[in-house]
Scaffold this active site. Structure first.
Site, PDB file in Angstrom:
ATOM      1  NE  ARG A  35       2.383  -8.484 -13.070  1.00 24.16           N
ATOM      2  CZ  ARG A  35       2.394  -7.313 -12.450  1.00 24.16           C
ATOM      3  NH1 ARG A  35       2.814  -6.235 -13.087  1.00 24.16           N
ATOM      4  NH2 ARG A  35       1.988  -7.221 -11.209  1.00 24.16           N
ATOM      5  CE  LYS A 206      -1.353   2.429   5.553  1.00 22.91           C
ATOM      6  NZ  LYS A 206      -1.900   3.325   4.519  1.00 22.91           N
ATOM      7  N   GLY A 363       1.015  -9.869  -3.597  1.00 27.67           N
ATOM      8  CA  GLY A 363       2.105  -8.914  -3.440  1.00 27.67           C
ATOM      9  C   GLY A 363       3.319  -9.414  -2.706  1.00 27.67           C
ATOM     10  N   GLY A 386      -4.300  -7.206  -6.154  1.00 21.91           N
ATOM     11  CA  GLY A 386      -5.623  -6.694  -5.778  1.00 21.91           C
ATOM     12  C   GLY A 386      -6.740  -7.643  -6.179  1.00 21.91           C
TER      13      GLY A 386
HETATM   14  P1  AMP Z   1       1.349  -5.103   2.411  1.00 22.63           P
HETATM   15  O1  AMP Z   1       1.606  -4.466   1.084  1.00 22.63           O
HETATM   16  O2  AMP Z   1       0.243  -4.517   3.181  1.00 22.63           O
HETATM   17  O3  AMP Z   1       1.294  -6.612   2.317  1.00 22.63           O
HETATM   18  O4  AMP Z   1       2.630  -4.756   3.297  1.00 22.63           O
HETATM   19  C1  AMP Z   1       3.905  -5.208   3.005  1.00 22.63           C
HETATM   20  C2  AMP Z   1       4.895  -4.356   3.712  1.00 22.63           C
HETATM   21  O5  AMP Z   1       4.660  -4.411   5.102  1.00 22.63           O
HETATM   22  C3  AMP Z   1       6.324  -4.790   3.495  1.00 22.63           C
HETATM   23  O6  AMP Z   1       6.989  -3.791   2.778  1.00 22.63           O
HETATM   24  C4  AMP Z   1       6.878  -4.924   4.903  1.00 22.63           C
HETATM   25  O7  AMP Z   1       8.164  -4.369   5.045  1.00 22.63           O
HETATM   26  C5  AMP Z   1       5.895  -4.161   5.748  1.00 22.63           C
HETATM   27  N1  AMP Z   1       5.873  -4.649   7.124  1.00 22.63           N
HETATM   28  C6  AMP Z   1       5.745  -5.907   7.542  1.00 22.63           C
HETATM   29  N2  AMP Z   1       5.831  -5.982   8.883  1.00 22.63           N
HETATM   30  C7  AMP Z   1       6.046  -4.732   9.333  1.00 22.63           C
HETATM   31  C8  AMP Z   1       6.235  -4.150  10.630  1.00 22.63           C
HETATM   32  N3  AMP Z   1       6.226  -4.912  11.728  1.00 22.63           N
HETATM   33  N4  AMP Z   1       6.404  -2.827  10.708  1.00 22.63           N
HETATM   34  C9  AMP Z   1       6.415  -2.070   9.594  1.00 22.63           C
HETATM   35  N5  AMP Z   1       6.241  -2.545   8.343  1.00 22.63           N
HETATM   36  C10 AMP Z   1       6.051  -3.867   8.213  1.00 22.63           C
END
Ligand code: AMP
Length: 404
Positions: A35, A206, A363, A386
């Site tokens: 950054r 999620k 991210g 974000g």
């Molecule tokens: P996000 O911040 O929503 O982009 O989520 C990223 C996180 O999702 C990472 O730390 C991954 O380890 C987790 N992730 C990706 N695929 C899976 C999965 N199949 N089950 C659980 N966690 C996951």
């Protein structure tokens, strides 16, 4: 929105909002200076024109992480820890003041000479910052003749230093820095998706975090690939038992609604057919590949399987515009990184060999392309988490709007 290229900063003080929210180790050594480096071209532009620079930034969330005695941890969250490294990178002396709006800070910024740089203390030491307080913003504005915003990562917040401060400068005297301008330009290129087919690849944990972005992408994408943990809410909603895989039960109805809406709009949604499943959430777990119709009760899907990789790669190969947000599996663990790595390779390949325009952002997918050494093989890697997501949700970013 004008950029710093439209302004000659000779004998002017540029108040630049940067994003110096960098991670430190326990001895306050910066562990990732991306950054800071990203802000250097804008700072150098002002200095080379013969102007002076006042830098302001937030660092962490000092008011959310108070000390046990209820006071702000002014040591832990101080921007003074950035001074040495910034000075090395610019090869110049940096002045630092331990408050961003007090009399002393104004006394120094008032008499800055061309070529001089002042870094203000963390703007978030004041609750007024996040509240977007007008009086506080006016005091910040007092530090500069021109306001420059180069903190795209904070542009989705209507905080005093990112947005409200801009009210105190005329249209001619405010501008986007190079980083901000590049972020907005590249994200806009994706949003306009002039070259079709446009494929959005979404992953991560999620569904609930990504609902708004999916809804908006249904209006502009040709294909949406869904992988990562969020895929299993869709898979379950379609009637498969997915064992202990990540599922947001209350999102299943919405997932079905999205699939129906996509069909009505002619947008193709690709979900994984198979997965790497594990008997525990651990790199030492027993693993095997299974169809998503065949995940045992006690197992969980932690990566996409081989058939899914092949299917997703085929879509990516034929795309001319690609947006990627979120990993395909738990790529932090070696056993579950193959899906994410294969998708990263496919995006890089489509960019390099087929001339696709690709943007990776938000991210963990950025961490993934860095981990696999592919960051310079895609068209643009965004620094905005974000902010980037809100941009693709179709929202106006207040920090960008304030520069118009
Ligand atoms: P996000 O911040 O929503 O982009 O989520 C990223 C996180 O999702 C990472 O730390 C991954 O380890 C987790 N992730 C990706 N695929 C899976 C999965 N199949 N089950 C659980 N966690 C996951």
């Amino acid at each position: 929105m004008q950029t710093v290229d439209s302004i000659n900063f000779k004998n002017k003080r540029a108040l630049i909002r940067v994003d110096f929210n960098v991670p430190f180790d326990k001895n306050f050594n910066i562990t990732d200076d991306t950054r800071i480096k990203a802000a250097l071209p804008t700072i150098n532009k002002v200095l080379n024109d013969g102007g002076s620079v006042v830098l302001m930034s937030h660092l962490g969330r000092p008011l959310k992480k108070l000390k046990e005695d209820g006071t702000i941890d002014k040591e832990k969250f101080s921007l003074k820890h950035v001074v040495g490294h910034l000075s090395d990178l610019l090869n110049r002396k940096i002045q630092f003041v331990n408050d961003c709006i007090n009399e002393e800070s104004h006394a120094i910024s008032n008499v800055l000479k061309p070529g001089e740089i002042l870094l203000l203390e963390n703007t978030r030491f004041y609750k007024e910052e996040e509240k977007g307080d007008e009086v506080f913003a006016a005091k910040l504005a007092h530090h500069g003749d021109v306001f420059v915003n180069d903190a795209f990562g904070s542009a989705h917040r209507a905080h005093a230093s990112t947005t409200i401060v801009a009210k105190h400068f005329s249209k001619e005297n405010k501008a986007a820095g190079y980083l901000m301008a590049a972020e907005v330009e590249n994200a806009t290129k994706i949003l306009n998706s002039s070259e079709k087919p446009f494929t959005a690849i979404l992953g991560g944990a999620k569904v609930s975090d990504k609902i708004l972005i999916i809804e908006n992408l249904l209006n502009i994408a040709d294909n949406i690939i869904i992988g990562g943990g969020m895929a299993y809410t869709f898979v379950k909603a379609l009637g498969c038992e997915v064992g202990k895989s990540l599922v947001e039960e209350d999102m299943q109805e919405l997932a079905l609604h999205i699939l129906q809406k996509a069909e009505a709009k002619g947008v193709k949604i690709y979900l994984p057919e198979d997965s790497v499943i594990a008997d525990k959430f651990d790199n030492d777990a027993n693993i095997r590949v299974a169809d998503n119709t065949d995940i045992p009760f006690a197992w969980m899907a932690l990566d996409i399987g081989h058939a899914s990789i092949i299917a997703f790669q085929e879509v990516i190969k034929n795309s001319k515009t690609i947006l990627w947000n979120g990993p395909m599996g738990v790529f932090e663990m070696e056993k579950f990184q193959n899906g994410t790595k294969s998708i990263a390779v496919a995006v890089a390949h489509a960019t390099q060999k087929n001339g696709a325009f690709s943007l990776v952002g938000g991210g963990d997918s950025v961490a993934a392309v860095n981990k696999f050494g592919l960051a310079d093989k895609v068209s643009f890697v965004s620094t905005g988490g974000g902010a980037l997501l809100e941009f693709f949700e179709g929202k106006t970013l207040p920090g960008v709007a304030a520069l118009m």
